[in-house]
Write an enzyme that holds these catalytic residues in place. Sequence first.
Site, mmCIF file in Angstrom:
data_model
loop_
_atom_site.group_PDB
_atom_site.id
_atom_site.type_symbol
_atom_site.label_atom_id
_atom_site.label_comp_id
_atom_site.label_asym_id
_atom_site.label_seq_id
_atom_site.Cartn_x
_atom_site.Cartn_y
_atom_site.Cartn_z
ATOM 1 C CG ASN A 20 71.490 45.352 72.500
ATOM 2 O OD1 ASN A 20 72.126 46.071 71.654
ATOM 3 N ND2 ASN A 20 70.406 45.080 72.278
ATOM 4 C CE LYS A 27 66.813 48.645 74.657
ATOM 5 N NZ LYS A 27 66.354 48.161 73.129
ATOM 6 N NE ARG A 104 71.589 42.329 69.067
ATOM 7 C CZ ARG A 104 70.470 43.090 68.537
ATOM 8 N NH1 ARG A 104 69.879 43.901 69.398
ATOM 9 N NH2 ARG A 104 69.799 42.546 67.332
ATOM 10 C CG HIS A 193 66.221 39.418 64.370
ATOM 11 N ND1 HIS A 193 65.200 39.727 63.258
ATOM 12 C CD2 HIS A 193 66.307 40.488 65.126
ATOM 13 C CE1 HIS A 193 64.734 40.864 63.720
ATOM 14 N NE2 HIS A 193 65.348 41.466 64.656
ATOM 15 C CG HIS A 221 62.900 37.820 66.088
ATOM 16 N ND1 HIS A 221 63.654 37.596 67.164
ATOM 17 C CD2 HIS A 221 62.842 39.049 65.961
ATOM 18 C CE1 HIS A 221 63.962 38.423 67.736
ATOM 19 N NE2 HIS A 221 63.432 39.547 67.249
ATOM 20 C CG ASN A 224 59.323 47.929 66.629
ATOM 21 O OD1 ASN A 224 58.618 48.043 65.941
ATOM 22 N ND2 ASN A 224 59.676 48.801 67.555
ATOM 23 N NE ARG A 254 65.067 47.965 60.450
ATOM 24 C CZ ARG A 254 65.015 47.317 61.544
ATOM 25 N NH1 ARG A 254 65.111 45.914 61.106
ATOM 26 N NH2 ARG A 254 65.984 47.618 62.369
ATOM 27 N NE ARG A 297 51.260 46.149 73.255
ATOM 28 C CZ ARG A 297 52.154 46.057 73.936
ATOM 29 N NH1 ARG A 297 51.971 45.351 75.302
ATOM 30 N NH2 ARG A 297 53.510 46.746 73.617
ATOM 31 N N GLY A 345 55.312 37.773 67.900
ATOM 32 C CA GLY A 345 55.032 36.462 67.732
ATOM 33 C C GLY A 345 54.736 35.468 68.951
ATOM 34 C CD GLU A 346 58.413 35.698 73.002
ATOM 35 O OE1 GLU A 346 58.215 36.256 74.255
ATOM 36 O OE2 GLU A 346 59.406 35.710 72.587
ATOM 37 C CD GLU A 399 67.440 38.796 70.361
ATOM 38 O OE1 GLU A 399 66.432 39.361 70.790
ATOM 39 O OE2 GLU A 399 67.870 38.999 69.144
HETATM 40 P P1 ADP Z 1 62.387 44.706 69.610
HETATM 41 O O1 ADP Z 1 62.319 44.300 68.401
HETATM 42 O O2 ADP Z 1 62.157 46.230 69.752
HETATM 43 O O3 ADP Z 1 63.133 44.043 70.551
HETATM 44 P P2 ADP Z 1 59.990 43.087 70.861
HETATM 45 O O4 ADP Z 1 60.442 41.643 70.405
HETATM 46 O O5 ADP Z 1 60.017 43.233 72.185
HETATM 47 O O6 ADP Z 1 60.838 44.312 69.877
HETATM 48 O O7 ADP Z 1 58.637 43.619 70.024
HETATM 49 C C1 ADP Z 1 57.854 44.775 70.420
HETATM 50 C C2 ADP Z 1 56.504 44.697 69.575
HETATM 51 O O8 ADP Z 1 55.814 43.464 70.148
HETATM 52 C C3 ADP Z 1 55.539 45.777 70.047
HETATM 53 O O9 ADP Z 1 55.889 46.944 69.175
HETATM 54 C C4 ADP Z 1 54.029 45.410 69.808
HETATM 55 O O10 ADP Z 1 54.065 45.379 68.527
HETATM 56 C C5 ADP Z 1 54.472 43.748 70.182
HETATM 57 N N1 ADP Z 1 53.891 43.355 71.361
HETATM 58 C C6 ADP Z 1 54.146 43.390 72.734
HETATM 59 N N2 ADP Z 1 53.188 42.733 73.634
HETATM 60 C C7 ADP Z 1 52.193 42.767 72.777
HETATM 61 C C8 ADP Z 1 50.678 42.204 73.253
HETATM 62 N N3 ADP Z 1 50.553 41.823 74.413
HETATM 63 N N4 ADP Z 1 50.059 42.048 72.087
HETATM 64 C C9 ADP Z 1 50.291 42.293 70.719
HETATM 65 N N5 ADP Z 1 51.572 42.859 70.563
HETATM 66 C C10 ADP Z 1 52.556 42.877 71.419
#
Ligand code: ADP
Length: 413
Positions: A20, A27, A104, A193, A221, A224, A254, A297, A345-346, A399
């Site tokens: 990527n 990455k 990617r 995405h 999804h 960030n 954004r 967080r 989301g996770e 991904e």
């Molecule tokens: P990217 O879009 O850069 O791939 P990710 O899907 O890894 O990003 O999501 C990153 C974001 O997920 C962080 O900026 C944060 O807001 C959120 N995040 C990650 N871990 C946690 C957590 N344990 N609790 C709440 N939010 C989290």
Amino acid sequence: MAPSEHDPAAGEIEFVLVLNSGSSSIKFQVLDPSADAHEEPFITGIVEKIGEPKGHIKIATATTKMEDSRPILSHSVGLERAFGMMSLLGCGPQDLNLIAVGHRVVHGGATFSEPVLIDDKMVAEIEKLVPLAPLHNPANIDGIKNARALLGHVPHVAVFDTAFFSTLPEHAAHYGLNKEVADKYNIRRYGFHGTSHEFVSRAVPKIMGREPEKINQITLHLGNGASAAAIRGGEAIDTSMGLTPLAGLVMGTRTGDIDPSVIFHLARAGGMKVDEIDNLFNRNSGLKGIAGVNDFREIKELIDQGDHDATLAYEIYIHQLRRFIGSYMLILGHTDAITFTAGVGENAAFVRKDAMADLEGFGIKIDEDRNLNKEGVEGPRVISTDDSKIKVFVVPTNEELAIAQYAMELAEQ
Ligand code: ADP
């Protein structure tokens, strides 16, 4: 468990390198495309701060890691050095049974509706799409060229973020913009995405034990960057991102959807140039531009301390998310499942709770304990109650694994 570099079995496993390449970073992962989604990749690596005074490369396996903090002049230098570090750890590309490299690529335009084997002609086609994604595609192309130069003996495959949305019906793909202008400049909704939305949406029918063709679903999804998709019978019929990943939901940095006249206003009343506005909308807005931070967080901590701007940023985020969910429920007619994925989301149970609050009238009921994951389930899981008509899931996205699987499929053809 992933095999260590000392494991003789590592030589038997067919690995894919997934790359990527971004504007100042690369990455990558080396992984077994037939592994389970929750398995750790064999190697993860990052080359950061390319072209800056202090570069950084980090390579990690399950048992060891190596770092290098010298300046990195270019992407090709960074990649070559990273491969050298892997070799020192005994797991360089030449030590592994590498069957393909998966790249990617952010923008596939209207040209690419599925992953492709890369040859010179394909590189030229991806180059033609640079005007549509001037921030992303040049770095992706650079990554492809460098990796082909270093690893010319294996097939390279391009997987496009936009491809999953090539099925959007015309009325969802086109804007209310003058048709001549839209056609001339290829302006339409492409969506992004896609690899993640596809990966997650394919998992849902399996969890439900139902045929994919019969499932209507919404996938969210939320990382960030954030996007939503409406998917009918496995085909995307709408999505929140547009010509670029700026559109739709409020994101880390954004704006998401905004009245386009704000641009004219900032230019006329604020004397701002196009690049300044681009930067403002893409990198200095969203949660960060309102609350000062973009990690959920930190947002949560600030909200708990009573911070007004963090509370406002969060409420705007949830409001916009619910608008998309609501409109997709209407577009789908009936909805079987709603799925949360990616970093927010996770992990952010409070976001899921607030996004799904007070929707019993629409057949959505969240089970609090399931949402908080009190049992510590790692893979896909349901967070709705047993009697919720619409099932709500958390499905971790992967991904890189999806790209590795496509690369393997095409390499084997
Ligand atoms: P990217 O879009 O850069 O791939 P990710 O899907 O890894 O990003 O999501 C990153 C974001 O997920 C962080 O900026 C944060 O807001 C959120 N995040 C990650 N871990 C946690 C957590 N344990 N609790 C709440 N939010 C989290």
